[in-house]
Design an enzyme around this catalytic site. Structure first.
Site, PDB file in Angstrom:
ATOM      1  N   GLY A  31       0.798  -1.222   0.000  1.00 11.21           N
ATOM      2  CA  GLY A  31       0.000   0.000   0.000  1.00 11.21           C
ATOM      3  C   GLY A  31       0.830   1.270   0.000  1.00 11.21           C
ATOM      4  N   TYR A  32       0.161   2.385   0.275  1.00 10.37           N
ATOM      5  CA  TYR A  32       0.743   3.730   0.151  1.00 10.37           C
ATOM      6  C   TYR A  32       1.329   3.860  -1.256  1.00 10.37           C
ATOM      7  CZ  TYR A  32       1.732   8.190   2.198  1.00 10.37           C
ATOM      8  OH  TYR A  32       1.708   9.517   2.485  1.00 10.37           O
ATOM      9  N   HIS A  34       2.348   4.389  -5.206  1.00 10.97           N
ATOM     10  CA  HIS A  34       2.953   5.442  -6.040  1.00 10.97           C
ATOM     11  C   HIS A  34       3.051   4.914  -7.465  1.00 10.97           C
ATOM     12  CE1 HIS A  34       6.499   2.958  -5.682  1.00 10.97           C
ATOM     13  NE2 HIS A  34       6.515   3.105  -4.360  1.00 10.97           N
ATOM     14  N   HIS A  37       4.150   1.254  -8.132  1.00 10.50           N
ATOM     15  CA  HIS A  37       3.076   0.254  -7.991  1.00 10.50           C
ATOM     16  C   HIS A  37       2.133   0.311  -9.182  1.00 10.50           C
ATOM     17  CE1 HIS A  37       3.938   1.242  -3.597  1.00 10.50           C
ATOM     18  NE2 HIS A  37       4.130  -0.060  -3.621  1.00 10.50           N
ATOM     19  N   ASP A 150      13.021  -3.920  -6.226  1.00  9.57           N
ATOM     20  CA  ASP A 150      13.412  -4.904  -5.218  1.00  9.57           C
ATOM     21  C   ASP A 150      14.004  -6.110  -5.949  1.00  9.57           C
ATOM     22  OD1 ASP A 150      12.094  -3.733  -2.595  1.00  9.57           O
ATOM     23  OD2 ASP A 150      10.668  -3.458  -4.215  1.00  9.57           O
ATOM     24  N   GLN A 153      14.327  -9.482  -4.208  1.00 14.06           N
ATOM     25  CA  GLN A 153      12.992 -10.069  -4.022  1.00 14.06           C
ATOM     26  C   GLN A 153      12.543 -10.797  -5.298  1.00 14.06           C
ATOM     27  OE1 GLN A 153       9.699  -8.097  -1.773  1.00 14.06           O
ATOM     28  NE2 GLN A 153       9.007  -7.529  -3.793  1.00 14.06           N
ATOM     29  N   ARG A 187       8.683   4.536   1.406  1.00 15.17           N
ATOM     30  CA  ARG A 187       9.515   5.024   2.521  1.00 15.17           C
ATOM     31  C   ARG A 187      10.090   6.415   2.255  1.00 15.17           C
ATOM     32  NH1 ARG A 187      10.810  -0.761   3.206  1.00 15.17           N
ATOM     33  NH2 ARG A 187      10.148  -1.328   5.323  1.00 15.17           N
TER      34      ARG A 187
HETATM   35  P1  AMP Z   1       5.875  -2.657  -1.753  1.00 17.42           P
HETATM   36  O1  AMP Z   1       4.538  -2.023  -1.577  1.00 17.42           O
HETATM   37  O2  AMP Z   1       7.027  -1.787  -1.406  1.00 17.42           O
HETATM   38  O3  AMP Z   1       5.939  -4.028  -1.116  1.00 17.42           O
HETATM   39  O4  AMP Z   1       6.036  -2.908  -3.310  1.00 17.42           O
HETATM   40  C1  AMP Z   1       5.082  -3.653  -4.027  1.00 17.42           C
HETATM   41  C2  AMP Z   1       5.617  -3.937  -5.403  1.00 17.42           C
HETATM   42  O5  AMP Z   1       5.868  -2.705  -6.076  1.00 17.42           O
HETATM   43  C3  AMP Z   1       6.941  -4.704  -5.396  1.00 17.42           C
HETATM   44  O6  AMP Z   1       6.948  -5.642  -6.469  1.00 17.42           O
HETATM   45  C4  AMP Z   1       7.951  -3.624  -5.618  1.00 17.42           C
HETATM   46  O7  AMP Z   1       9.138  -4.076  -6.230  1.00 17.42           O
HETATM   47  C5  AMP Z   1       7.185  -2.705  -6.555  1.00 17.42           C
HETATM   48  N1  AMP Z   1       7.778  -1.373  -6.525  1.00 17.42           N
HETATM   49  C6  AMP Z   1       7.973  -0.568  -5.442  1.00 17.42           C
HETATM   50  N2  AMP Z   1       8.594   0.574  -5.805  1.00 17.42           N
HETATM   51  C7  AMP Z   1       8.805   0.489  -7.137  1.00 17.42           C
HETATM   52  C8  AMP Z   1       9.413   1.345  -8.098  1.00 17.42           C
HETATM   53  N3  AMP Z   1       9.931   2.527  -7.763  1.00 17.42           N
HETATM   54  N4  AMP Z   1       9.459   0.930  -9.387  1.00 17.42           N
HETATM   55  C9  AMP Z   1       8.933  -0.260  -9.740  1.00 17.42           C
HETATM   56  N5  AMP Z   1       8.340  -1.106  -8.885  1.00 17.42           N
HETATM   57  C10 AMP Z   1       8.281  -0.747  -7.598  1.00 17.42           C
END
Ligand code: AMP
Length: 286
Positions: A31-32, A34, A37, A150, A153, A187
């Site tokens: 969530g949160y 951008h 996502h 990531d 990941q 973050r």
């Molecule tokens: P998170 O909410 O941080 O767990 O991220 C969810 C998904 O969005 C994960 O697959 C992340 O790798 C992807 N993600 C987060 N930030 C970015 C970004 N700046 N560019 C591309 N994918 C992202």
């Protein structure tokens, strides 16, 4: 767009779609949201008939001294963004739905989970793999979309899918950056204006690595050293790691060949940020 929070509601929906033979795309998030996502959501919309997004801040992937409690959350904002993208279903479970009392089962991808971010975040990837496998079992997607932001990941989840013969395709998509190059991250909201400026040092160090590689440098030790020097000159930055590794095994490389991952984690003040670039078939992706 419907939001469901229980296993029963989710299963009902998925069963109907599966019977209809729909191609389900899935975007797991904390969530949160951008643009990073949303890039995953848009790809799912393009490639699948139905798109499911999960929003779950997974306590299992946070260490005891980490930011689980203060991790930014804003369901209303996320809901509006996902509605606008035409998402079909949002899974937003409370913690007790994912981990009822007495929960005991975990997934580990040995070795890979202990490198890079795993060194400074013990248990992190065990938490990630466990929650992602549970979500895959619930959503039963044909494809699941993850960001190269990531990188470790992605590599670990690809290994989990391969090793456990999971019937899902992992689709990894490019890292999305802010206008000035900072990798988008939920973050980033922790950063003060001064820290936000200092945080550009991550991308700058990758730009330096890219420049050195284009100029012909192949010795990992030298590239790493130059990156470390550049980051160390930023008073607000404290390096967690800067590594140049094999894209599959995550083992350190001495020489950069036709594939490599250059990954780093840096504290800017109290906020830990990550970034990376990948070398694939000799070309650079970041
Ligand atoms: P998170 O909410 O941080 O767990 O991220 C969810 C998904 O969005 C994960 O697959 C992340 O790798 C992807 N993600 C987060 N930030 C970015 C970004 N700046 N560019 C591309 N994918 C992202």
């Amino acid at each position: 767009m419907e939001i469901v929070g229980t296993v029963i509601e989710l299963r009902e929906k998925i069963q109907v779609w599966k019977k209809q033979g729909q191609k389900i795309g899935f975007v797991p998030t904390m969530g949160y949201l951008h643009e990073g996502h949303l890039s995953l959501v848009r790809e799912s919309k393009k490639r699948s008939n139905l798109t499911v997004v999960s929003i779950f801040v997974n306590p299992m992937q946070f260490g005891p001294a980490e930011d689980y409690k203060v991790y930014p959350r804003d369901l209303e904002r996320d809901r509006a963004l996902l509605e606008r993208e035409g998402v079909d279903l949002v899974f937003y479970p409370p913690v007790e739905v994912m981990y009822p009392e007495g929960y005991k089962t975990y997934v580990e991808v040995e070795d890979l989970q202990d490198k890079l971010c795993g060194k400074s975040r013990p248990g992190h990837f065990r938490g990630v793999c466990t929650v992602v496998l549970k979500l895959f079992n619930l959503v039963q997607p044909d494809e699941a979309y993850f960001g190269w932001k990531d990188a470790q990941q992605v590599i670990i989840l690809q290994k989990m899918v391969e090793d456990l013969n999971l019937p899902v395709k992992i689709v990894a998509l490019p890292l999305v950056r802010d206008h000035d190059g900072l990798a988008l991250s939920s973050r980033n909201t922790y950063l003060s204006p001064e820290e936000r400026r200092a945080a550009l040092v991550l991308k700058k160090s990758l730009d330096l690595a890219e420049k050195l590689i284009i100029e012909g440098e192949r010795e990992a030790r030298k590239i790493r050293q130059k990156m470390i020097e550049l980051i160390s000159a930023e008073p607000l930055a404290r390096i967690d790691y800067v590594e140049i590794v094999d894209l599959k095994t995550l083992e350190p490389l001495e020489t950069i060949g036709d594939q490599a991952l250059i990954a780093l984690a840096v504290f800017i003040g109290r906020t830990r940020l990550i970034d990376n670039l990948r070398i694939i078939s000799g070309g650079i992706e970041k």
